[in-house]
Design an enzyme around this catalytic site. Structure first.
Site, PDB file in Angstrom:
ATOM      1  N   CYS A   1     -11.732  31.740  64.766  1.00 56.04           N
ATOM      2  CA  CYS A   1     -10.777  31.216  65.740  1.00 56.04           C
ATOM      3  C   CYS A   1      -9.790  30.365  64.919  1.00 56.04           C
ATOM      4  O   CYS A   1      -8.785  29.756  65.711  1.00 56.04           O
ATOM      5  CB  CYS A   1     -11.625  30.287  66.585  1.00 56.04           C
TER       6      CYS A   1
ATOM      7  N   GLY B   1     -13.064  34.475  79.292  1.00 55.03           N
ATOM      8  CA  GLY B   1     -14.554  34.035  79.619  1.00 55.03           C
ATOM      9  C   GLY B   1     -14.720  32.455  79.749  1.00 55.03           C
ATOM     10  O   GLY B   1     -15.257  31.968  80.664  1.00 55.03           O
ATOM     11  N   GLY B   2     -14.100  31.808  78.971  1.00 55.17           N
ATOM     12  CA  GLY B   2     -14.078  30.299  78.907  1.00 55.17           C
ATOM     13  C   GLY B   2     -13.472  29.670  80.141  1.00 55.17           C
ATOM     14  O   GLY B   2     -14.302  28.793  80.832  1.00 55.17           O
TER      15      GLY B   2
ATOM     16  N   GLY C   1     -15.970  30.836  72.652  1.00 54.97           N
ATOM     17  CA  GLY C   1     -15.512  32.271  73.150  1.00 54.97           C
ATOM     18  C   GLY C   1     -14.292  32.642  73.456  1.00 54.97           C
ATOM     19  O   GLY C   1     -13.318  32.014  73.131  1.00 54.97           O
ATOM     20  N   SER C   2     -14.023  33.525  74.340  1.00 53.14           N
ATOM     21  CA  SER C   2     -12.999  33.878  74.611  1.00 53.14           C
ATOM     22  C   SER C   2     -12.039  32.979  75.647  1.00 53.14           C
ATOM     23  O   SER C   2     -12.715  32.670  76.320  1.00 53.14           O
ATOM     24  CB  SER C   2     -12.723  35.430  75.322  1.00 53.14           C
TER      25      SER C   2
ATOM     26  N   GLU D   1     -14.074  25.851  73.473  1.00 51.13           N
ATOM     27  CA  GLU D   1     -13.358  26.148  72.603  1.00 51.13           C
ATOM     28  C   GLU D   1     -12.899  27.662  72.919  1.00 51.13           C
ATOM     29  O   GLU D   1     -13.668  28.550  72.736  1.00 51.13           O
ATOM     30  CB  GLU D   1     -13.919  26.178  71.254  1.00 51.13           C
TER      31      GLU D   1
END
Lengths: 489, 489
Positions: free
Chosen positions: A264, A207-208, A203-204, A227
């Protein structure tokens, strides 16, 4: 629809129980469970793909490919665990002549970690979602999985989860080995819960990182395989540019618009020795005109894309080369700047525009590409377009330092599932030094345990001299050859 | 004596430069550097051991053994890297028939991380210090090392560092590849510095956790391989107790007093089916009387030991079975409690007494040992004394879940350096799922990189079809057999 905290606690407890029941079974039995899941996904393909089409704006071909990939992945992992590659079994017999003094009999293999929390990604409703790479590798490792559904494809995810659970039940796996949760509260509990032993996330970056911090702050910290973000720079040498400029631009246009730029591994930066930007505008415009536009995956994602594109577009020194538009299915945007501007404001190289936009960076003849590459942060991929005789040792060294996969005259979108694949790179590309794609992903969810001075009768199967599981092992420093014959899946 | 921040910055920059110069050399050349270090340690053995005796209260035999171990370790690692085990080289040729769709040519191997910060431990002035396991594995991986000296053996560490530097210079390694720093400020900078890519640490749980948090909070977090605390429980079954109680008590007394109990693998808990504690007091007293006492390694460590011992001793339900004393070279202490008390206050199982003290836990016949073991936190080791025909599957499962090395009718002190060794376990034993001892420790300081679609002429040596380094590789899913013949070191 939202999973309550009570339900989440129950699911995690059930997952832990299932893990305890299943952690010591043979790889063959575990593989038979994965086989049942693979078959079920195939059986339900039409239904699942139709749901995906309704929820994601992704076309049928793409969704069918993703599903096929997920099924293939399960079968490749089955083959891998049956051969015991993930166990890394190592046997050192007692040796009174060992160089530092007599050594006892000591044997090691890897065991599953326990319950794994997996966060689904928005952009791959199959490949990085309910039964995507993280779930498949955690199950192959012998872990139980609680999967946090991405709400961008809620109904598909719920249905996929049900199909997986049914298949596991049919295969005889313990109840609770796999389940899904919905909602932020449940997700946070998943990261905090003492019985959860690792997290896989796609994800982002924002957020990650927040979840990574959360996992690291726990009384008992756990590995967080996140990731996050990557801009995926592409460097075109002067020789390559002279030799096949049109071909490179065509490939670039196709790669950065693939999946509406929501990969990504999308090439977000193209460094090329462009004298006059107008020279390439025509080619890019022509190529981009052939691409079908569709709405982005979610309104939230669209909002983020618009914001990121605005930020880069309004950076001093950045011009619009090919304008996109603001329609619901936005046309792709190509921005352009120069190497000099980038040296002034290297932070522009960290701006991920997740969607159909990319930035071309013009450099002058004679520019030291290695020095330019030195401005980059961690990446999933870095690509070079060059002629095969060129000496690019310095540039490749710098790019290797900053990325997990290097490509030569190819494009980074499309990440095949193989033994050698590496999908991960220095932070912020990932939060660990591991891969989330390929057979090597399984090992993330295992840890080694040594058995010291055990009698034969008390050793677990993978470490017994008679090798009942017929796995490949290292014995007294020497790897045994492949046992049953390692065929490609 | 204290390293200034300016000096620390310079040393880290020099280490990074050295790493950049050396990261792509052949394993053979790197091994020749390690060989020179090993030889230099042997050449200077008398001088170094004498310094160690002056600073640590450890006797000559112990120090010589530690030095021999360190030298052996360097040579074992040389052999390992020459065979390329650490590179994990994997080649997947392009395959148009690959099950999920045509795959490109993709090849992967592991590259060094960069500069590694290593924190020396107080209790092993050679084996876990300047050229101990962390430094040796980081150098073998191809990293540069900045070593934080433990002030408990300051002069020895400075001198060892100088010997190592001299040897590396003589071998032709780039200046700065290895250096040492002193002091807390320098240590904190080492964890914070952007050019430092990983940390190896052996020390206390409190200190280690603080540094782990620091490493995790960085803008770019880095792996922190910390070996913190462990109590190392020992379970004696009723059968074993009937069969060889005296032998077990003799082994226990020897193991928990080894090195004055200042081993991270010291057996700190003995669960045994003891009816009357007085029955074992005589044997323990007799055995302990044969042990030579010496002062602990440092006044600070002594203070910590006294405090921890006091805390356990004053816990309700804990009695003194064999009293120690408060002299400078303290006699060993054996405390005793019951399984029922431990169930009431399981936190007592987390109290590490780093020094010559241990806690015996009496359990009643028929007690479920697996349930008792379930009260334990993460451990480096867990030991079972049992008869070989007993069914201990449940107990072993619970212990495996909680530790990194299981022992059978043996004692955990003494951690041999081999291929199969695992020195590490669930938190708080360690902060990662890796080992800090044995050849597998090298991989901690590396990360995988894939080369996608590269022409032969541009591939790095380990990935070329002609395999110029003659390393063992996995090609299209099948591991090649050992190339040059893998002999034991």
């Amino acid at each position: 629809m939202i999973t309550t905290l009570e339900q989440t606690n129950e699911q995690i407890a059930a997952a832990h129980n299932a893990y305890e029941q299943a952690r010591e079974i043979s790889p063959q039995l575990r593989a038979s469970w994965l086989a049942e899941v693979a078959t079920a996904l195939e059986t339900h393909a039409d239904e699942l793909v139709a749901l995906g089409q309704q929820e994601t704006h992704l076309d049928e071909g793409r969704l069918r490919f993703e599903l096929r990939r997920s099924v293939f992945q399960l079968r490749l992992f089955m083959d891998e665990i049956v051969h015991g590659e993930h166990l890394d079994a190592t046997i050192d017999h007692a040796d009174p002549t060992w160089g530092m003094g007599p050594r006892p009999d000591i044997r090691r293999f890897s065991v599953p970690l326990g319950v794994v929390g997996v966060f689904g990604a928005s952009n791959f409703p199959f490949a990085f979602s309910v039964m995507g790479g993280d779930s498949a590798s955690a199950l192959a490792a012998g872990c139980a999985v609680v999967h946090k559904i991405h709400e961008g494809h809620l109904r598909l995810a719920i249905r996929t989860g049900a199909v997986v659970q049914e298949a596991l039940e049919k295969a005889g796996a313990p109840a609770g080995l796999f389940s899904t949760i919905i909602g932020r509260q449940a997700a946070e509990l998943l990261v905090d819960h003492p019985l959860v032993k690792a997290v896989g996330f796609t994800g982002s970056t924002a957020g990650g990182r927040a979840l990574f911090d959360r996992a690291s702050r726990r009384p008992v910290p756990i590995p967080f395989y996140g990731e996050l973000g990557s801009i995926n720079p592409v460097f075109v040498t002067e020789q390559a540019w002279s030799a096949r400029r049109e071909q490179i631009l065509t490939g670039y246009a196709a790669s950065f618009t693939m999946g509406m730029g929501q990969f990504c591994t999308k090439p977000g930066l193209l460094f090329a020795p462009i004298n006059d930007a107008d020279d390439i505008a025509d080619t890019l415009r022509r190529e981009l005109d052939t691409k079908q536009a569709s709405p982005l995956l979610s309104p939230k994602l669209r909002e983020g894309f618009d914001k990121a594109l605005d930020a880069v577009r309004s950076t001093p020194g950045v011009d619009v080369l090919v304008p996109g538009d603001e329609s619901e299915a936005p046309r792709p945007t190509v921005l352009v700047t120069t190497a000099d501007e980038v040296r002034e404001r290297p932070e522009i190289l960290e701006q991920e525009m997740f969607g159909p936009a990319t930035l071309v960076i013009r450099y002058s003849p004679g520019t030291d590409l290695a020095e330019l590459a030195g401005l980059l942060h961690g990446q999933l991929t870095a690509t070079v377009h060059a002629e095969s005789g060129e000496d690019l040792a310095r540039l490749l060294s710098v790019l290797r330092e900053r990325s997990g996969r290097l490509l030569w005259n190819a494009w980074p979108t499309g990440v095949t599932v193989t033994y050698a694949q590496q999908h991960g790179g220095p932070y912020p590309a990932t939060t660990a030094t591991t891969t989330s794609v390929g057979t090597a992903a399984i090992g993330r969810f295992m840890r080694p345990v040594a058995y010291d001075s055990f009698p034969a009768s008390q050793l677990p199967e993978p470490l017994r001299d008679d090798n009942p599981w017929r796995i490949r092992r290292r014995v007294d420093g020497i790897w045994e050859s492949a046992a049953a014959g390692m065929e490609n899946a």
